[in-house]
Design an enzyme around this catalytic site. Structure first.
Site, PDB file in Angstrom:
ATOM      1  N   GLY A 132      33.284  48.805  39.733  1.00 20.00           N
ATOM      2  CA  GLY A 132      34.539  48.052  40.025  1.00 20.00           C
ATOM      3  C   GLY A 132      35.273  47.830  38.556  1.00 20.00           C
ATOM      4  O   GLY A 132      35.981  48.655  38.125  1.00 20.00           O
ATOM      5  N   GLY A 342      48.870  19.381  58.772  1.00 18.76           N
ATOM      6  CA  GLY A 342      48.058  19.919  59.701  1.00 18.76           C
ATOM      7  C   GLY A 342      48.560  21.329  60.382  1.00 18.76           C
ATOM      8  O   GLY A 342      48.124  22.084  60.830  1.00 18.76           O
ATOM      9  N   GLU A 365      43.414  45.372  41.064  1.00 21.29           N
ATOM     10  CA  GLU A 365      43.674  45.710  39.797  1.00 21.29           C
ATOM     11  C   GLU A 365      43.277  45.188  38.599  1.00 21.29           C
ATOM     12  O   GLU A 365      44.114  44.939  37.532  1.00 21.29           O
ATOM     13  CB  GLU A 365      45.603  45.940  39.819  1.00 21.29           C
ATOM     14  CG  GLU A 365      45.892  47.054  40.762  1.00 21.29           C
ATOM     15  CD  GLU A 365      47.272  47.549  40.349  1.00 21.29           C
ATOM     16  OE1 GLU A 365      47.588  47.679  39.574  1.00 21.29           O
ATOM     17  OE2 GLU A 365      47.811  47.873  41.544  1.00 21.29           O
TER      18      GLU A 365
END
Length: 387
Positions: A132, A342, A365
Site C-alpha cells: 500500500g 438529528g 493516493e
C-alpha cells in the site's frame, strides 16, 4: 497587482459550465447512486457529452487540453454535487497521466484519443494486498517473452475497476533492482487473463467501484510498456505529485457542498423563535468552516499552478494541498452534520453522505501521514518556494 490571485475569465466560465452540468445532471442522482452503490452512469454520460470526463487530455489527441487548474475546477465542482462522480475525471487523469508523462508516441496516439472520445475510462494499478504505502513491495511480475510481456499478479483498491477499459499497471520486471526494477504497462479490460474481484463494501464513495484486478498470464505486446524498462516507479511517483492536487480538489468540492447546504439550512431552521443562524455559537462554526474551505481552495489552486508549470516544489505543494484540504473536508462535513442536528444524521439529507465520502480523501493516493513524511523530506531538502 489587483488581479494577481483572480481566476481568469476562462477559468470562471469553466466553473459555471461544470456547475450547471453538475446541478442538472449529477446532483439529482447522487443519493440514489450512494444508496444503490452503483456506478453513476448518468454522470459519466453527462461529463462525456460536455467534454469534462477527461479534460486534461491535450488537444492534439482529441482532448479539451485543459490546464491543471481547469481540471481541478472541474473535479471540485463535480465533487460538490457527488464525490463518486468526481472520480471519473480524477481517475481518468490518474490512469492516463503516466502515458502522458512517459509513454511513447505510439502509446499516446493509440490510447489518449480513445480516452478523449469517451470510448473508455483509464484506471491506475499500483497498490497490492501487501504493498500500500510501501509501493516498492509489489509482487506483480512482468516477464518478457520476445515481443510480448506476460503479467501475473493481484492489484488491490483499484478505482473504477471493471468499468474502465484501460489500466496503467505497475509490475516488477527485475526483482534485483528494487524501485528501478519496476515498469509500467497499459493493460486492457478485454485482454485474456484479466478479471476482477467483488466490489469492496465501503464507508463512502459507493458509486465508484473499488475492486481487485487479477492478472493471470496476461500477454500484451511490448509496445504497451509505458516508458523505458525500469522507469515505472519513477513515473508512478511523478504522476502522484500531480494527481494529489486532484484529491485536494475533491476535498474542497465536498467541503463546499456541505457548507452550502448547511448555510441554507441554518437560515431556515427556527428554534426558540429565531433562525438558528442568529446564534453566535453556530456563527463561529460557520465562520471557521468558510475560512478553512477558502484556505484549502487557495493552497489547492497554488498547487495546481505548480503542477501546470512542473515547478520543483510541486511535490511539497501537492502533498500539502492534499493533506490540508482533506483534513478540512472531514472537519467541515462533520460540522455540517452537527449544524443539521438529528436531520444531519439521516440519509434524507445529503451531509451524512458528504461526511462519509470526505473520509477517503485523507486515505487514498497516499495517507495524510505519508503526505507529512513527503512534506518533511521536501522541507529538509530545502525544496519549498516562498511564492
Amino acid at each position: 497587482m489587483t488581479e494577481m490571485f483572480a481566476l481568469s475569465e476562462e477559468h470562471k466560465a469553466i466553473r459555471e459550465a461544470v456547475r450547471a452540468v453538475a446541478d442538472a445532471k449529477i446532483a439529482p442522482f447522487a443519493a440514489q447512486v450512494d444508496e444503490e452503490a452503483r456506478f453513476p452512469h448518468e454522470a459519466n454520460t453527462a461529463l462525456i457529452a460536455s467534454d469534462f470526463h477527461a479534460p486534461h487530455v491535450p488537444e492534439q489527441y482529441g482532448g479539451a487540453g485543459a490546464d491543471a487548474l481547469a481540471t481541478v475546477i472541474v473535479i471540485e465542482e463535480v465533487a460538490r454535487a457527488c464525490v463518486s462522480s468526481s472520480l471519473i475525471p480524477a481517475v481518468n487523469k490518474l490512469g492516463s497521466l503516466p502515458v502522458m508523462i512517459s509513454g511513447s508516441e505510439e502509446v499516446k496516439s493509440y490510447y489518449l484519443p480513445k480516452l478523449a472520445s469517451g470510448e473508455g475510462m483509464f484506471s491506475y494499478c499500483l497498490s497490492e494486498p501487501d504493498a500500500g504505502s510501501d509501493a516498492m513491495g509489489m509482487k506483480t511480475r512482468a516477464v518478457r517473452e520476445g515481443d510480448e510481456f506476460v503479467l501475473n499478479g493481484v492489484k488491490r483498491w483499484i478505482t473504477n475497476a471493471g468499468e474502465s477499459e484501460y489500466y496503467t499497471v505497475m509490475a516488477v520486471t527485475d526483482p534485483t533492482k528494487r524501485s528501478k526494477g519496476i515498469s509500467a504497462f497499459v493493460v486492457e479490460k478485454s485482454d485474456e487473463g484479466v478479471s476482477f474481484g467483488a466490489p469492496e463494501k465501503k464507508l463512502g464513495i459507493k458509486g465508484s467501484p473499488t475492486r481487485e484486478v487479477y492478472l493471470d498470464n496476461v500477454r500484451i505486446p511490448a509496445w504497451r510498456m509505458i516508458g523505458a524498462e525500469g522507469t515505472g516507479f519513477s513515473t508512478a511517483m511523478k504522476t502522484l505529485d500531480h494527481t494529489r492536487v486532484t484529491i485536494a480538489a475533491q476535498a474542497v468540492g465536498v467541503a463546499q457542498g456541505a457548507l452550502d447546504y448547511a448555510l441554507g439550512y441554518v437560515q431556515e431552521r427556527k428554534q426558540f423563535g429565531t433562525a438558528i443562524a442568529e446564534f453566535q455559537g453556530l456563527q463561529f462554526m460557520i465562520a471557521d468552516m468558510g475560512m478553512k474551505v477558502e484556505a484549502a481552495r487557495q493552497i489547492t489552486y497554488a498547487a495546481a499552478g505548480r503542477s501546470e508549470r512542473g515547478d520543483k516544489d510541486l511535490t511539497f505543494f501537492g502533498a500539502a494541498a492534499k493533506a490540508f484540504a482533506s483534513d478540512v473536508a472531514m472537519e467541515v462535513t462533520t460540522n455540517a452534520v452537527q449544524l443539521l442536528g438529528g436531520y444531519g444524521y439521516t440519509r434524507d439529507y445529503p451531509v451524512e453522505r458528504m461526511m462519509r465520502d470526505a473520509k477517503i480523501t485523507q486515505i487514498y493516493e497516499g495517507t495524510n501521514q505519508v503526505q507529512r513524511i513527503v512534506m518533511a523530506r521536501q522541507l529538509l531538502a530545502g525544496i519549498q518556494s516562498t511564492l
